[in-house]
Design an enzyme around this catalytic site. Structure first.
Site, PDB file in Angstrom:
ATOM      1  N   GLU A 259      66.000  63.065  34.967  1.00  0.00           N
ATOM      2  CA  GLU A 259      67.115  63.032  36.423  1.00  0.00           C
ATOM      3  C   GLU A 259      68.208  62.223  35.355  1.00  0.00           C
ATOM      4  O   GLU A 259      67.424  60.895  35.161  1.00  0.00           O
ATOM      5  CB  GLU A 259      67.107  62.211  37.459  1.00  0.00           C
ATOM      6  CG  GLU A 259      69.267  62.454  37.313  1.00  0.00           C
ATOM      7  CD  GLU A 259      68.553  62.942  39.178  1.00  0.00           C
ATOM      8  OE1 GLU A 259      67.820  62.566  39.992  1.00  0.00           O
ATOM      9  OE2 GLU A 259      70.091  62.530  39.658  1.00  0.00           O
TER      10      GLU A 259
ATOM     11  N   ASN B 235      68.990  71.218  44.505  1.00  0.00           N
ATOM     12  CA  ASN B 235      68.393  70.603  43.944  1.00  0.00           C
ATOM     13  C   ASN B 235      67.900  69.751  45.366  1.00  0.00           C
ATOM     14  O   ASN B 235      67.161  70.717  45.886  1.00  0.00           O
ATOM     15  CB  ASN B 235      69.004  69.757  43.125  1.00  0.00           C
ATOM     16  CG  ASN B 235      68.448  67.601  43.263  1.00  0.00           C
ATOM     17  OD1 ASN B 235      67.207  67.562  43.079  1.00  0.00           O
ATOM     18  ND2 ASN B 235      68.954  66.775  44.247  1.00  0.00           N
ATOM     19  N   GLU B 236      68.727  68.502  46.110  1.00  0.00           N
ATOM     20  CA  GLU B 236      68.271  68.441  47.300  1.00  0.00           C
ATOM     21  C   GLU B 236      69.488  68.862  48.794  1.00  0.00           C
ATOM     22  O   GLU B 236      69.911  67.984  49.427  1.00  0.00           O
ATOM     23  CB  GLU B 236      68.482  66.981  46.965  1.00  0.00           C
ATOM     24  CG  GLU B 236      67.323  66.658  48.392  1.00  0.00           C
ATOM     25  CD  GLU B 236      67.336  64.741  47.918  1.00  0.00           C
ATOM     26  OE1 GLU B 236      68.481  64.224  47.848  1.00  0.00           O
ATOM     27  OE2 GLU B 236      66.330  64.429  47.397  1.00  0.00           O
TER      28      GLU B 236
ATOM     29  N   CYS C  63      70.757  64.797  41.330  1.00  0.00           N
ATOM     30  CA  CYS C  63      71.432  65.357  42.084  1.00  0.00           C
ATOM     31  C   CYS C  63      73.372  65.590  40.695  1.00  0.00           C
ATOM     32  O   CYS C  63      73.502  65.836  41.731  1.00  0.00           O
ATOM     33  CB  CYS C  63      72.139  63.693  43.249  1.00  0.00           C
ATOM     34  SG  CYS C  63      71.146  63.636  44.882  1.00  0.00           S
TER      35      CYS C  63
END
Ligand SMILES: *[C@@H]1O[C@H](CO)[C@@H](O)[C@H](O)[C@H]1NC(C)=O
Ligand SMILES: *[C@@H]1O[C@H](CO)[C@@H](O)[C@H](O)[C@H]1NC(C)=O
Ligand SMILES: *[C@@H]1O[C@H](CO)[C@@H](O)[C@H](O)[C@H]1NC(C)=O
Ligand SMILES: *[C@@H]1O[C@H](CO)[C@@H](O)[C@H](O)[C@H]1NC(C)=O
Ligand SMILES: *[C@@H]1O[C@H](CO)[C@@H](O)[C@H](O)[C@H]1NC(C)=O
Ligand SMILES: CC(=O)N[C@H]1CO[C@H](CO)[C@@H](O)[C@@H]1O
Length: 636
Positions: free
Chosen positions: A47, A353-354, A222
């Protein structure tokens, strides 16, 4: 939090006083194959956080090379004496160049005096003695470049560094009289990874390659989501000519008030083509994560209107074509034109993603339907939220399983004691249906988000223990990756991290070596290893897993002794006719659970290799206190 963890260790140690002399009898049944270990099992998750891309993996040394940061002069300053009578102007040519509108004009009205445009780099520039540096800029360069004409043109020059310096700056000295327009002022070392022009930092990629990762998840995290949808990651804007990759802010720029990073942007010099190429270089399966029409739910939680979600879905469909399509397809042809006619062999991708909540499910269904109907073999990876339990998790765990989602991505940023006590987490998981991707995990020595978290030995050991449980359940868990991967010692926002680097060096953490031992000792099938007829998942602070490697014809055993005392272990190796009489033992050990590695040659935890004897189909060894051992035995 820290106090509780310490108390836990003391309790363990006391308990062991009673049992320290007992011989532990492990039994391996090498002919009882339990599960196939996927080639993807142990991978890496990149990331762009902690200056992982710009200022990190991407070898560009100039910060804000195209003057597109919100403050266009960030990282730059003009140094001139009065005689030179010079000035700068930032000019915006939005109409002519929408992606890279700004450039700098330096004017001087006098040939006398000196004028220098200085770039400070990312926390300085790491310059190595005798390394060749390739400088390029749109118009002008230092000394040897003599710009001519009125059109934009690329000029280049090289220089060899006379000394090593971690905090160098770039000075562009301008001579003569008149004005000069400059943009994309760039400086790279010649020796990038595979010596690719405009490439990646070779020392950092080498550390990744040494892990033998089964997959590369990218580009986040993120940053896929963005603080808002306008700053989400859009892969199509990150390929092709670097001059045409539109820079945007990095969400970690403003995320943590305690670690502000006002100069953190994404130049996308490391873009999707480079990520696919990196995955290929590493022999890793590419795992791109795409925005699903949702911005970060910890920030704005902005969602794309369901009526307007088509472009997001189209980006996902086009990505498959970009990676795998043949030369007759639009995106396949583009890939070829960028230098890679062969497909990148994309087999899986992440949707969101999350994310969490019903708004994610609503969008997931749409993506899954579109992607599966066009590309039925592409596996979809879906987040089950930021935590490994709780309401958000349970809702997604239930709902996505009902929807027969391929792979569920579980995240755990938890204490070492959580990792130790969750070594059995998957023992009771359903064997059919959705697979598990342990997509982000790292033991937190204090608590998640604390800037005091350290990559200490206890954290690494607890991860090693937990990973025996992942391996034992390889029929359920198909992939796992530590997070985050990289951190600049001055530019980080989040700790702990797998690899720490500065402008010149990098050092592997104890956690890195745990990942490396797993990645390099993967095996192809799991076989049972038991202690008192049970899986070894915490009895007497011991954790173990076993696998066979059908390619190299070896038996591979991993054992963690999380106790502060040595323990004698006898491993009975059943179900094999003939074994070598000696085995390779690789050991990570330190009596101090708070030990860390660092720069300055301090490596407290690193693998040590030794030979051990195998007698009467038994491997006998004294398991050192706080140790992780990997044993490889040839099957004859
Ligand atoms: C340089 O000369 C030009 C034209 O004579 C003038 O407009 C400009 O203000 C001068 N620049 C500086 C820095 O004095
Ligand atoms: C640097 O310049 C040299 C000589 O011009 C060239 O051979 C090399 O490919 C360049 N390397 C990079 C990384 O741009
Ligand atoms: C997720 O769902 C499966 C199937 O219902 C269940 O076995 C498992 O325990 C759940 N995970 C957690 C952490 O609750
Ligand atoms: C898994 O197997 C059980 C028992 O056979 C069955 O009830 C369940 O529906 C299966 N689940 C999936 C997702 O296939
Ligand atoms: C670690 O502790 C054990 C006893 O618990 C001792 O035998 C060993 O010498 C110690 N090792 C180091 C390096 O201190
Ligand atoms: C004029 C300007 O914006 N200068 C900035 C240059 O960049 C440094 C940090 O990168 C800032 O501190 C300056 O304010």
């Amino acid at each position: 939090m820290k106090k509780t963890i310490r108390a836990g260790i003391i309790a363990t140690a006391c308990f062991l006083i009673h049992t320290a002399h007992a011989q532990k009898q492990f039994i391996v049944k090498a002919n009882e194959v339990k599960a196939t270990i996927q080639p993807t099992m142990w991978g890496i998750f990149f990331e762009d956080i902690n200056f992982g891309a710009d200022g990190g993996l991407y070898a560009e040394l100039v910060k804000n090379r195209s003057f597109e940061f919100n403050m266009p002069m960030m990282g730059w300053k003009l140094v001139n004496d009065k005689e030179a009578d010079a000035s700068t102007l930032i000019i915006n040519r939005q109409q002519a160049n929408t992606v890279n509108p700004r450039f700098i004009r330096v004017s001087r009205n006098n040939t006398a005096g000196t004028v220098q445009l200085i770039n400070e780099g990312f926390k300085g520039m790491g310059i190595k003695q005798n390394e060749q540096y390739n400088f390029s800029g749109n118009t002008l360069a230092e000394g040897t470049i003599h710009p001519t004409g009125n059109n934009w043109q690329l000029y280049k020059t090289n220089c060899i560094a006379a000394a090593t310096e971690a905090k160098a700056v770039l000075s562009v000295a301008i001579e003569g009289k008149g004005s000069i327009d400059m943009d994309m002022i760039s400086l790279f070392p010649e020796h990038t990874w595979k010596n690719r022009p405009g490439g990646l930092r070779a020392d950092l990629v080498q550390l990744l390659a040494d892990l033998h990762p089964g997959f590369l998840r990218f580009p986040g995290g993120c940053i896929v989501e963005g603080r808002d949808l306008a700053t989400r990651y859009q892969w199509k804007k990150t390929i092709g000519d670097v001059n045409k990759r539109k820079l945007i802010i990095n969400r970690w720029n403003t995320e943590f008030a305690h670690r502000p990073a006002p100069d953190y942007y994404q130049s996308f010099g490391l873009g999707f083509y480079e990520y696919f190429q990196l995955a290929e270089d590493l022999g890793a399966s590419p795992l791109p994560i795409l925005n699903c029409g949702m911005a970060c739910q910890f920030n704005t939680a902005e969602v794309a209107d369901m009526e307007q979600i088509d472009p997001y879905v189209q980006d996902a469909l086009d990505l498959v074509e970009f990676a795998n399509g043949d030369l007759t397809t639009k995106w396949g042809a583009l890939r070829a034109s960028l230098g890679h006619p062969a497909p990148f062999n994309l087999k899986m991708m992440g949707i969101g993603n999350e994310q969490w909540g019903p708004q994610f499910i609503e969008r997931y269904r749409l993506f899954a339907k579109a992607i599966k109907s066009k590309y039925p073999t592409i596996q979809l990876i879906n987040s089950v939220g930021p935590d490994p339990d709780g309401d958000k998790f349970t809702y997604l765990n239930d709902t996505l399983r009902k929807l027969q989602a391929d792979v569920l991505d579980e995240h755990y940023y938890r204490s070492p004691s959580w990792f130790f006590s969750n070594a059995k987490r998957y023992d009771q998981y359903p064997r059919n249906g959705s697979k598990i991707f342990a997509g982000e995990y790292a033991a937190q020595s204090v608590v998640a988000v604390s800037p005091l978290n350290r990559n200490n030995w206890l954290c690494a050991l607890s991860e090693a223990a937990f990973m025996t449980g992942l391996e034992r359940n390889a029929d359920v868990v198909s992939m796992a990756s530590y997070a985050p991967l990289l951190a600049h010692t001055e530019g980080w926002q989040w700790t702990p991290d797998l690899i720490w680097f500065d402008n010149l060096h990098a050092y592997p953490t104890p956690n890195y070596y745990v990942q490396k031992l797993y990645g390099n000792n993967k095996g192809t099938q799991t076989v049972p290893i038991t202690l008192n007829n049970e899986a070894v998942a915490g009895q007497d602070s011991l954790y173990a897993s076993a696998a066979i490697d059908q390619t190299s014809h070896e038996l591979i055993i991993k054992i963690v002794n999380a106790a502060g005392k040595a323990q004698q272990g006898n491993i009975l190796l059943e179900g094999i006719n003939k074994l070598d009489t000696k085995a390779q033992l690789t050991l990570l050990q330190n009596n101090n659970t708070e030990a860390v590695n660092s720069f300055d040659g301090i490596v407290n935890i690193a693998p040590q290799q030794q030979e051990m004897a195998i007698k009467d189909k038994t491997a006998s060894l004294l398991l050192a206190p706080y140790s992780f051992a990997v044993i490889r035995i040839k099957i004859l």
